[in-house]
Design an enzyme around this catalytic site. Structure first.
Site, PDB file in Angstrom:
ATOM      1  N   HIS A  94       3.148 -17.544  49.831  1.00 23.02           N
ATOM      2  CA  HIS A  94       2.857 -16.298  49.123  1.00 23.02           C
ATOM      3  C   HIS A  94       2.939 -16.567  47.612  1.00 23.02           C
ATOM      4  O   HIS A  94       3.783 -17.342  47.169  1.00 23.02           O
ATOM      5  CB  HIS A  94       3.851 -15.203  49.533  1.00 23.02           C
ATOM      6  CG  HIS A  94       3.444 -13.857  49.033  1.00 23.02           C
ATOM      7  ND1 HIS A  94       3.639 -13.473  47.726  1.00 23.02           N
ATOM      8  CD2 HIS A  94       2.808 -12.831  49.641  1.00 23.02           C
ATOM      9  CE1 HIS A  94       3.142 -12.255  47.558  1.00 23.02           C
ATOM     10  NE2 HIS A  94       2.634 -11.841  48.709  1.00 23.02           N
ATOM     11  N   GLY A 172       0.002  -5.848  44.198  1.00 23.26           N
ATOM     12  CA  GLY A 172       0.906  -4.866  43.611  1.00 23.26           C
ATOM     13  C   GLY A 172       0.415  -4.281  42.294  1.00 23.26           C
ATOM     14  O   GLY A 172       1.173  -3.640  41.580  1.00 23.26           O
ATOM     15  N   GLY A 232       1.287  -5.216  51.487  1.00 21.45           N
ATOM     16  CA  GLY A 232       2.631  -5.131  50.929  1.00 21.45           C
ATOM     17  C   GLY A 232       3.101  -3.686  50.872  1.00 21.45           C
ATOM     18  O   GLY A 232       3.578  -3.119  51.859  1.00 21.45           O
TER      19      GLY A 232
HETATM   20  P1  PGA Z   1       0.427  -5.304  47.948  1.00 23.33           P
HETATM   21  O1  PGA Z   1       1.011  -6.739  48.349  1.00 23.33           O
HETATM   22  O2  PGA Z   1      -0.284  -4.765  49.162  1.00 23.33           O
HETATM   23  O3  PGA Z   1       1.635  -4.490  47.587  1.00 23.33           O
HETATM   24  O4  PGA Z   1      -0.503  -5.520  46.808  1.00 23.33           O
HETATM   25  C1  PGA Z   1       0.296  -7.614  49.176  1.00 23.33           C
HETATM   26  C2  PGA Z   1       1.070  -8.873  49.384  1.00 23.33           C
HETATM   27  O5  PGA Z   1       1.695  -9.363  48.429  1.00 23.33           O
HETATM   28  O6  PGA Z   1       1.094  -9.427  50.496  1.00 23.33           O
END
Ligand code: PGA
Length: 249
Positions: A94, A172, A232
């Site tokens: 990740h 994010g 996320g």
């Molecule tokens: P997000 O994160 O959906 O909050 O953008 C995705 C992830 O990091 O797997």
């Protein structure tokens, strides 16, 4: 038809009490969606997931795994420990681990290899930063990240792997890749997989991740090479997670 897969990445969120509400909410709606679901949770909650999800059609897993089997590695968690708690998946590579813990492509490749040989499916994350995208380096960057993993494993191992394309600039941030941008990268990844094992490549789920929500998931998920998502923030709310699952199926 490839299977559709939705994986929630809780990151370092939640609590025992909040998990119970979240897992019960997901379980209550899971039967209505046609896609496979899993949650990748902080390690202290593996036992809770095992207790609450065994017998359901929702799998669980880890957000990382050690490159070592056993020994003096304070704070690390081995693949065997994941297996003890029934984990099916382990996210590896990740971007938050690559950035915050200096994980190189080689470390990520070793984590993926170790997971596979021990019967855990790695969810291998690849993705470019905004600067890399703006410099026209997306294909090169994700290609190198994937190549490192492909050279660490056997062609037959591709049957037991999941790839996730997560543009770092979309994680994010509220910015999602357009369906066209995501499809273009997914096609590049699938072609690389195909060069190694074409039969497996056409069956492997390649997930998209980055600011997915119920209102933007459907248009991304209708693209040909996008087989599901790694979510996320929206995976911490049962109704949002289920709405994305419905969009995937
Ligand atoms: P997000 O994160 O959906 O909050 O953008 C995705 C992830 O990091 O797997």
């Amino acid at each position: 038809m490839r299977r559709k897969l939705l994986i929630g990445n809780w990151k370092m969120n939640s609590s025992l009490a909040a998990n119970t509400i979240l897992l019960n909410g997901i379980k209550a709606g899971a039967g209505k969606t046609g896609c496979e679901m899993a949650v990748c949770v902080p390690a202290p909650y593996f036992a809770q997931c095992q207790a609450e999800l065994t017998g359901s059609n929702i799998a669980w897993g880890a957000q990382d795994v050690s490159t070592h089997d056993i020994g003096p590695y304070t704070g690390e968690i081995s693949v065997a420990m994941l297996r003890d708690f029934g984990c099916r998946y382990a996210i590896v590579g990740h971007s938050e681990r690559r950035m915050n813990h200096g994980e190189t492509d080689q470390v990520v490749a070793e984590k993926a290899r170790r997971a596979i040989v021990n019967g855990i499916t790695p969810v291998v994350c690849v993705g470019e930063t905004l600067a890399q995208r703006e410099a026209g380096k997306t294909a090169e960057v994700v290609g190198q990240q994937l190549d490192a993993v492909l050279s660490a494993i056997e062609p037959d191992d591709l049957w037991n792997i999941v790839i996730a394309y997560e543009p770092v600039w979309a994680i994010g941030t509220g910015k999602t890749a357009s369906p066209q941008i995501a499809q273009e990268v997914h096609a590049i990844l699938r072609a690389k997989l195909s060069a190694r094992n074409s039969a497996a490549a056409s069956g492997i789920p390649i997930l998209y991740g980055g600011s997915l929500r119920p209102d933007n998931a459907r248009e991304i998920l209708q693209m040909h090479d996008i087989d599901g998502c790694l979510v996320g923030g929206a995976s911490l709310n049962a109704s949002d997670f289920l709405a994305i699952a419905a969009a995937a199926s």
